[in-house]
Design an enzyme around this catalytic site. Structure first.
Site, PDB file in Angstrom:
ATOM      1  N   HIS A 113      52.578  39.173  89.632  1.00 15.46           N
ATOM      2  CA  HIS A 113      52.813  38.676  91.539  1.00 15.46           C
ATOM      3  C   HIS A 113      54.540  39.964  92.000  1.00 15.46           C
ATOM      4  O   HIS A 113      54.261  39.971  92.364  1.00 15.46           O
ATOM      5  CB  HIS A 113      53.369  37.468  91.388  1.00 15.46           C
ATOM      6  CG  HIS A 113      54.104  37.235  92.476  1.00 15.46           C
ATOM      7  ND1 HIS A 113      53.399  37.349  93.718  1.00 15.46           N
ATOM      8  CD2 HIS A 113      55.416  36.678  93.121  1.00 15.46           C
ATOM      9  CE1 HIS A 113      53.233  36.732  95.127  1.00 15.46           C
ATOM     10  NE2 HIS A 113      54.630  36.548  94.276  1.00 15.46           N
TER      11      HIS A 113
ATOM     12  N   HIS B  71      40.458  41.578  86.057  1.00 13.21           N
ATOM     13  CA  HIS B  71      39.733  40.170  85.002  1.00 13.21           C
ATOM     14  C   HIS B  71      37.884  40.624  84.639  1.00 13.21           C
ATOM     15  O   HIS B  71      37.889  39.723  83.565  1.00 13.21           O
ATOM     16  CB  HIS B  71      39.766  38.514  85.920  1.00 13.21           C
ATOM     17  CG  HIS B  71      41.285  37.483  85.826  1.00 13.21           C
ATOM     18  ND1 HIS B  71      41.718  38.373  86.722  1.00 13.21           N
ATOM     19  CD2 HIS B  71      41.794  36.699  85.361  1.00 13.21           C
ATOM     20  CE1 HIS B  71      42.958  37.534  86.750  1.00 13.21           C
ATOM     21  NE2 HIS B  71      43.020  36.372  85.721  1.00 13.21           N
TER      22      HIS B  71
END
Length: 473
Positions: free
Chosen positions: A364, A397
């Site tokens: 993040h 991902h």
């Protein structure tokens, strides 16, 4: 006569003693009675003065404890009951699994997940070869920084492309080994990108001379650009549990051996637990799910999905604790890295956005610092910048799943991009506990859907085609 007189005197003294004892007992009893009477009298007078009447009435205005209007908040007993019920229900599942399948844990099979050929270790060689890339990149990058060049973005992206070529071209790379190698190279890419950006910012601010400050209590020296441009500094950052580079990281005063050994013990135990639960619990459910997926039996597909949701989510939680708490704290303690905020209270998330902002703090922080804010400075709106961050996360991902499996189905990519409308829906229509329940539901159900999709496609490509074409074997 003398004896009679002595006996009579003794009886007389005994009688006096008994009378004295009885008198003392009587006086003490009267004293306690008087004290009690005084207290009752004082309480009665107090009630008459204040106008209270609770000694006669037993009811008052109040809400039920389970009502939302009640101020009662101690539900510890209910939480303990939930834990007991969870343990009992999972104990039944464990017993049922053992009775149906027996003991499936096999250490040899675990080794085969990483190695197809015991004499060929391509994934391990790929990871070990990363050190050569780091040495070369460090030398070239430091020279470019001193000369003021900034044309190394293309070279950084080669760090992502190089392992892809190796994984796709070398058949002996297993999916698990390829995923680990790609994960290592992805972390290296993010770290080197941050290293490049921070040093570029320092060069733009014209900090061309190191200014050491007075030593701190740990004996560390504060440095500024370009005093940080050294292999020692770069390698410390590469192994530190963070993705964002700084010239001066916060450092802990010393290494706590007891803390270090506890984290190491947790890593070893939880890794064994992950492997054992995967073999004993996950694999049989996945294998039994192939036929319903091929026949498109929706009722049985839903039943298999719900059966897979519990072990998949449990393994995800164990992985989270093992990686973000045990492993990263182990590395931080070993390197005396002071910032241990690797996660926040994501389990209290009432919105999807809050979850993604708090469950993986290193990623993040990197996204905010090197991707989101640069887009805002270039004039992009917040919505476009947030969507771009989700797009980048979806790419990585899919990169970490599709390349090791050698098939491109975009299930992980679509699952991550679906977080954008889900975040909007939860943030707009659900609040409080309902939002938290929606976040948990997306985690518990969303992940096994992607797992089943990838396993089904992998099974169809690699097993059904080989069965249909025996000559391929």
């Amino acid at each position: 006569q003398h004896t009679f007189i002595i006996i009579t005197s003794k009886r007389h003294r005994n009688t006096e003693n008994s009378i004295t004892i009885k008198r003392k007992t009587f006086l003490q009893r009267n004293y306690r009675i008087n004290q009690r009477a005084e207290r009752v009298s004082y309480t009665y007078k107090r009630l008459l003065e204040t106008g209270e009447n609770w000694y006669r009435n037993c009811h008052k205005l109040q809400e039920s404890m389970l009502s939302s209007a009640s101020s009662f908040k101690n539900y510890r007993g209910i939480l303990n009951w939930c834990v007991v019920m969870l343990v009992l229900s999972n104990a039944r599942l464990v017993l049922e699994n053992l009775l149906r399948y027996g003991i499936l844990v096999d250490p040899i099979q675990v080794v085969s997940l990483f190695l197809k050929d015991p004499y060929s270790w391509p994934a391990a060689c790929l990871i070990i070869g990363m050190s050569t890339i780091m040495h070369y990149h460090a030398a070239q990058h430091i020279l470019r920084l001193f000369r003021g060049y900034n044309r190394n973005k293309g070279y950084l992206f080669l760090v992502l492309c190089f392992p892809v070529v190796i994984v796709l071209m070398v058949p002996s790379v297993t999916p698990v080994g390829g995923a680990i190698a790609l994960g290592v190279y992805t972390i290296l890419f993010l770290k080197l990108y941050s290293y490049k950006d921070v040093n570029r910012w320092c060069r733009e601010r014209m900090q061309v001379k190191a200014r050491p400050s007075p030593p701190s209590t740990e004996g560390a020296v504060h440095v500024s650009y370009p005093g940080n441009l050294s292999l020692k500094d770069l390698f410390y950052f590469v192994f530190a549990p963070t993705l964002c580079y700084e010239l001066n990281f916060p450092r802990s005063p010393s290494v706590r051996m007891s803390f270090l050994l506890r984290r190491l013990f947790e890593m070893l135990i939880l890794t064994q637990l992950l492997v054992g639960l995967t073999q004993q619990w996950m694999v049989p459910i996945i294998q039994s799910s192939m036929k319903p997926l091929q026949e498109m039996d929706y009722s049985r597909m839903m039943e298999r999905l719900l059966r897979l949701a519990v072990p998949n989510h449990l393994l995800w939680l164990i992985f989270f604790y093992s990686f973000f708490h045990s492993s990263m704290n182990f590395m931080a303690e070993l390197l005396r890295f002071g910032d241990r905020e690797f996660y926040r209270d994501w389990w209290n998330s009432e919105t999807v956005t809050y979850f993604w902002q708090n469950w993986n703090i290193p990623v993040h922080k990197w996204c905010i610092r090197h991707f989101y804010k640069p887009l805002l400075r270039k004039g992009a709106s917040k919505l476009v910048s947030q969507s771009a961050v989700f797009f980048a996360s979806a790419f990585f991902h899919e990169y970490l799943v599709s390349v090791p499996l050698r098939m491109f189905r975009l299930w992980a990519f679509m699952g991550m991009m679906a977080q954008i409308p889900l975040a909007w829906f939860v943030g707009r229509f659900l609040r409080g506990n309902y939002g938290n329940a929606a976040v948990w539901l997306s985690l518990i159900i969303g992940q096994p859907i992607a797992v089943l999709m990838y396993v089904h496609d992998y099974y169809v490509i690699h097993h059904l085609e080989e069965t249909a074409d025996p000559g391929a074997l």
